[in-house]
Design a protein around this motif. Structure first.
Motif, PDB file in Angstrom:
ATOM      1  N   PRO A 139       0.701  -1.276   0.269  1.00 54.25           N
ATOM      2  CA  PRO A 139      -0.223   0.295   0.056  1.00 54.25           C
ATOM      3  C   PRO A 139       1.018   1.205   0.039  1.00 54.25           C
ATOM      4  CG  PRO A 139       0.361  -1.160   2.486  1.00 54.25           C
ATOM      5  CD  PRO A 139       0.659  -2.081   1.539  1.00 54.25           C
ATOM      6  N   THR A 140      -0.294   2.158  -0.514  1.00 52.00           N
ATOM      7  CA  THR A 140       0.563   3.510  -0.388  1.00 52.00           C
ATOM      8  C   THR A 140       1.630   3.343   1.301  1.00 52.00           C
ATOM      9  OG1 THR A 140      -0.517   4.524  -2.018  1.00 52.00           O
ATOM     10  CG2 THR A 140       0.535   6.309  -0.773  1.00 52.00           C
ATOM     11  N   GLU A 141       3.055   4.139   0.912  1.00 51.88           N
ATOM     12  CA  GLU A 141       3.614   4.665   2.439  1.00 51.88           C
ATOM     13  C   GLU A 141       3.990   3.225   3.051  1.00 51.88           C
ATOM     14  OE1 GLU A 141       1.418   7.558   4.658  1.00 51.88           O
ATOM     15  OE2 GLU A 141       1.851   9.183   3.335  1.00 51.88           O
ATOM     16  N   GLY A 142       3.775   2.217   1.709  1.00 51.91           N
ATOM     17  CA  GLY A 142       3.963   0.611   2.477  1.00 51.91           C
ATOM     18  C   GLY A 142       6.126   0.676   3.217  1.00 51.91           C
ATOM     19  N   ALA A 143       6.367  -0.300   3.017  1.00 48.22           N
ATOM     20  CA  ALA A 143       7.675  -0.379   2.953  1.00 48.22           C
ATOM     21  C   ALA A 143       7.642  -1.407   2.672  1.00 48.22           C
ATOM     22  CB  ALA A 143       8.862  -0.768   4.342  1.00 48.22           C
ATOM     23  N   VAL A 144       9.295  -2.029   2.227  1.00 56.59           N
ATOM     24  CA  VAL A 144      10.106  -2.954   0.927  1.00 56.59           C
ATOM     25  C   VAL A 144      10.996  -3.449   1.107  1.00 56.59           C
ATOM     26  CG1 VAL A 144      10.103  -4.405  -1.274  1.00 56.59           C
ATOM     27  CG2 VAL A 144       7.935  -2.934  -1.060  1.00 56.59           C
ATOM     28  N   THR A 145      11.634  -4.245   1.980  1.00 54.94           N
ATOM     29  CA  THR A 145      13.216  -4.652   2.588  1.00 54.94           C
ATOM     30  C   THR A 145      13.920  -5.393   1.291  1.00 54.94           C
ATOM     31  OG1 THR A 145      12.758  -4.028   4.944  1.00 54.94           O
ATOM     32  CG2 THR A 145      14.537  -5.429   4.287  1.00 54.94           C
ATOM     33  N   VAL A 146      14.959  -5.292   0.856  1.00 52.94           N
ATOM     34  CA  VAL A 146      15.353  -6.333  -0.166  1.00 52.94           C
ATOM     35  C   VAL A 146      16.461  -6.657   0.948  1.00 52.94           C
ATOM     36  CG1 VAL A 146      16.112  -6.995  -2.066  1.00 52.94           C
ATOM     37  CG2 VAL A 146      15.225  -5.456  -1.596  1.00 52.94           C
ATOM     38  N   ARG A 147      16.620  -8.274   1.332  1.00 50.77           N
ATOM     39  CA  ARG A 147      17.931  -8.642   1.665  1.00 50.77           C
ATOM     40  C   ARG A 147      18.646 -10.056   1.059  1.00 50.77           C
ATOM     41  NH1 ARG A 147      14.162  -8.829   4.967  1.00 50.77           N
ATOM     42  NH2 ARG A 147      12.980  -8.179   6.914  1.00 50.77           N
ATOM     43  N   ALA A 148      19.606 -10.078   1.767  1.00 45.38           N
ATOM     44  CA  ALA A 148      20.824 -11.238   0.848  1.00 45.38           C
ATOM     45  C   ALA A 148      22.017 -11.636   1.964  1.00 45.38           C
ATOM     46  CB  ALA A 148      21.360 -10.341  -0.077  1.00 45.38           C
ATOM     47  N   TRP A 149      22.664 -13.307   1.577  1.00 45.59           N
ATOM     48  CA  TRP A 149      23.234 -12.933   1.966  1.00 45.59           C
ATOM     49  C   TRP A 149      24.063 -14.449   2.107  1.00 45.59           C
ATOM     50  CZ3 TRP A 149      18.449 -13.191   4.144  1.00 45.59           C
ATOM     51  CH2 TRP A 149      17.692 -14.286   4.442  1.00 45.59           C
ATOM     52  N   ARG A 150      24.711 -15.119   2.380  1.00 52.82           N
ATOM     53  CA  ARG A 150      25.176 -16.731   2.385  1.00 52.82           C
ATOM     54  C   ARG A 150      25.081 -17.162   3.245  1.00 52.82           C
ATOM     55  NH1 ARG A 150      30.131 -17.980  -0.383  1.00 52.82           N
ATOM     56  NH2 ARG A 150      30.021 -20.698  -0.232  1.00 52.82           N
ATOM     57  N   ASP A 151      24.025 -18.248   2.734  1.00 49.95           N
ATOM     58  CA  ASP A 151      23.356 -19.404   3.706  1.00 49.95           C
ATOM     59  C   ASP A 151      23.742 -20.628   3.504  1.00 49.95           C
ATOM     60  OD1 ASP A 151      21.720 -20.987   5.584  1.00 49.95           O
ATOM     61  OD2 ASP A 151      20.212 -20.433   4.340  1.00 49.95           O
ATOM     62  N   GLY A 152      24.930 -20.962   3.919  1.00 55.11           N
ATOM     63  CA  GLY A 152      26.183 -22.552   3.935  1.00 55.11           C
ATOM     64  C   GLY A 152      26.415 -22.921   1.966  1.00 55.11           C
ATOM     65  N   ASP A 153      25.638 -22.959   1.570  1.00 62.93           N
ATOM     66  CA  ASP A 153      26.021 -23.818   0.165  1.00 62.93           C
ATOM     67  C   ASP A 153      25.317 -22.417  -1.114  1.00 62.93           C
ATOM     68  OD1 ASP A 153      28.231 -25.469   0.699  1.00 62.93           O
ATOM     69  OD2 ASP A 153      27.124 -26.818   0.178  1.00 62.93           O
ATOM     70  N   PHE A 154      24.499 -21.955  -0.577  1.00 62.93           N
ATOM     71  CA  PHE A 154      23.653 -21.653  -1.515  1.00 62.93           C
ATOM     72  C   PHE A 154      24.139 -19.347  -0.689  1.00 62.93           C
ATOM     73  CE2 PHE A 154      21.298 -25.535  -1.426  1.00 62.93           C
ATOM     74  CZ  PHE A 154      21.301 -25.377  -2.445  1.00 62.93           C
ATOM     75  N   VAL A 155      23.247 -18.524  -2.230  1.00 66.28           N
ATOM     76  CA  VAL A 155      23.511 -16.825  -1.680  1.00 66.28           C
ATOM     77  C   VAL A 155      21.510 -17.119  -1.459  1.00 66.28           C
ATOM     78  CG1 VAL A 155      23.212 -14.684  -3.005  1.00 66.28           C
ATOM     79  CG2 VAL A 155      25.272 -16.812  -2.378  1.00 66.28           C
ATOM     80  N   ARG A 156      21.342 -16.147  -0.623  1.00 68.67           N
ATOM     81  CA  ARG A 156      19.675 -16.681  -0.467  1.00 68.67           C
ATOM     82  C   ARG A 156      19.005 -14.647  -0.242  1.00 68.67           C
ATOM     83  NH1 ARG A 156      15.796 -19.039   4.511  1.00 68.67           N
ATOM     84  NH2 ARG A 156      13.810 -18.023   4.091  1.00 68.67           N
TER      85      ARG A 156
END
Length: 491
Positions: free
Chosen positions: A397-414
């Motif tokens: 919705p208007t004035e809402g928020a979206v967050t983008v994260r990334a990190w190494r999780d073992g043998d994967f990038v999440r």
């Protein structure tokens, strides 16, 4: 070509696409059983002769003479024992033969076959078992008559010119008799089997309707005299043919669905290309008008801006359609190489930040300061990121928020893209990745979109040997998660 089974008309499957009948031994099973019975009778006879001879020898040694009455009793007792044992051996042999014959046809169901292949495999199994020396299976045609569908022991090509016959009434008992060779279907066997072969004609019935005829021929009557066995074999064969008819129907339906799906993809690809050409021209005209701001009034500027937004939306739809079609057709490949995921995420954030600012939404990046390297395709990963961010922008919705994260999780990038929207119900979390699926929320306004972005994202992630799913976020919104194989040590 049409065949009837269980009252259904079925299109036959093209030959050669299914498994052939299983191989059989050189000696029929029933012949081996008969040979064992003969050997057992010989052994019994030899044993009884030895016993009688031993008794006579003992009597001679004890009395020095043999009474005629005693000899007759001993020999008679041996004969009675032999016939008793022989009768028992015969009973056991017949039961073993019945069991062997009854266990033949269920094996036909182990491999999916067409009606013709089922009939041919059944005859081969019956011949290999030794139930008959030759035979045929005739399947009912639409006119009520039957023509040979499969043969064993007949001249090659005979079935193609064989005359049709009328089927017996449903419920008719098996007919077994010596045939003089007058019947057109028996005449070819007078030289191959016997001048006067034993012939059994058994109706095939399914659902109270005659679907065909089983005809078996043999030099000796043998198991053909066992009418209950013939009726049981016919019941098994009718069930196998019914099963084959169902398989043919499913096969034909699958082929039709594949053909329809191919045509749909071709149509979507063609229409997408046709739409893209005028869109390019419209976009160019809108950009030219926007350059001449002085000659445009405020209303005209708004119209030009709306025109540009509409073109962008249609262009996105066309691109999604083309990408989805390429992935489904196997035309899209992934060029996997070590890729800095944080850089791709920052570039995606820069491209779509104006859309978030327009709706007064906060777009936050929670990324590591160092490189986060995954084994991925740059173009595909960029498309996945843009699709997930666009989806979050539309559903937040208007004035809402979206967050983008990334990190190494073992043998994967999440990678995670979490919004503060209404979230996705558990029942819809798998279906949102289906093409054209839209989550329905009663009373809520419709959210613009094609329903293709997430479907394209899933297929692109899978092309890169990754996984994508959606779960509930910390703020009860939707959290889309992507895992890609990590590439070496992070810098």
């Amino acid at each position: 070509m049409s065949r009837r089974a269980g009252g259904r008309a079925i299109d036959a499957i093209p030959g050669g696409e299914l498994a052939a009948a299983p191989p059989h031994g050189d000696v029929p099973v029933l012949a081996r059983i008969r040979r064992r019975a003969v050997r057992l009778r010989v052994l019994v006879a030899v044993a009884l002769v030895a016993i009688v001879a031993a008794q006579l020898a003992v009597a001679w040694a004890r009395f020095g003479t043999l009474d005629a009455g005693f000899v007759i009793v001993i020999v008679g007792l041996g004969i009675v024992l032999f016939y008793t044992a022989s009768g028992w051996i015969g009973t056991v042999t017949r039961e073993r033969q019945r069991h062997a014959a009854m266990s033949v046809l269920p094996g036909v169901l182990l491999v999916p076959r067409s009606i013709e292949e089922t009939a041919q495999a059944s005859l081969q199994l019956l011949a290999a078992t030794g139930v008959a020396d030759a035979g045929l299976i005739a399947i009912a045609q639409d006119g009520g008559e039957a023509t040979p569908t499969a043969t064993a022991g007949y001249p090659a090509g005979w079935a193609d010119s064989a005359p049709p016959i009328s089927l017996p009434r449903p419920g008719s008992a098996p007919l077994v008799a010596r045939d003089e060779g007058r019947h057109p279907w028996v005449l070819p066997l007078t030289r191959r089997v016997a001048e006067r072969p034993w012939v059994a004609r058994v109706p095939l019935v399914s659902g109270g309707e005659s679907i065909g005829l089983l005809m078996l021929a043999a030099r000796q009557q043998g198991l053909l005299a066992d009418r209950p066995l013939l009726a049981a074999l016919a019941e098994q064969l009718a069930g196998a043919l019914d099963h084959a008819a169902l398989y043919e129907a499913a096969y034909a339906r699958e082929r039709n669905l594949e053909e329809l799906d191919t045509r749909r993809r071709e149509f979507m690809a063609a229409i997408s290309h046709e739409i893209r050409t005028p869109l390019t021209s419209i976009r160019a005209f809108a950009e030219l008008l926007a350059l001449d701001e002085e000659s445009l009034g405020e209303t005209a500027e708004q119209l030009v801006a709306s025109l540009g937004q509409g073109v962008d939306r249609l262009s996105g739809l066309v691109n999604d359609l083309l990408d989805l079609g390429k992935v489904q057709d196997g035309q899209m490949e992934a060029d996997l190489a070590p890729l800095d995921v944080t850089r791709v995420l920052r570039e995606g954030e820069n491209l779509l930040r104006p859309a978030f600012m327009l709706r007064q939404q906060a777009l936050e990046l929670d990324l590591p300061e160092t490189r986060l390297t995954a084994l991925a395709d740059r173009r595909h990963l960029e498309q996945v990121v843009l699709n997930l961010l666009s989806n979050a922008n539309r559903h937040t919705p208007t004035e809402g928020a979206v967050t983008v994260r990334a990190w190494r999780d073992g043998d994967f990038v999440r990678i995670e893209v979490e919004d503060s929207g209404p979230g996705i119900a558990a029942a819809d979390r798998e279906r949102v990745f289906e093409p054209y699926y839209r989550v329905q929320r009663p009373g809520a306004p419709a959210v613009p979109g094609s329903g293709l972005g997430l479907a394209v994202a899933r297929r692109l992630v899978e092309l890169q040997h990754g996984h994508i799913w959606v779960e509930e976020g910390d703020t009860r919104g939707a959290r889309f998660c992507v895992e890609l194989p990590a590439s070496g040590a992070q810098e």
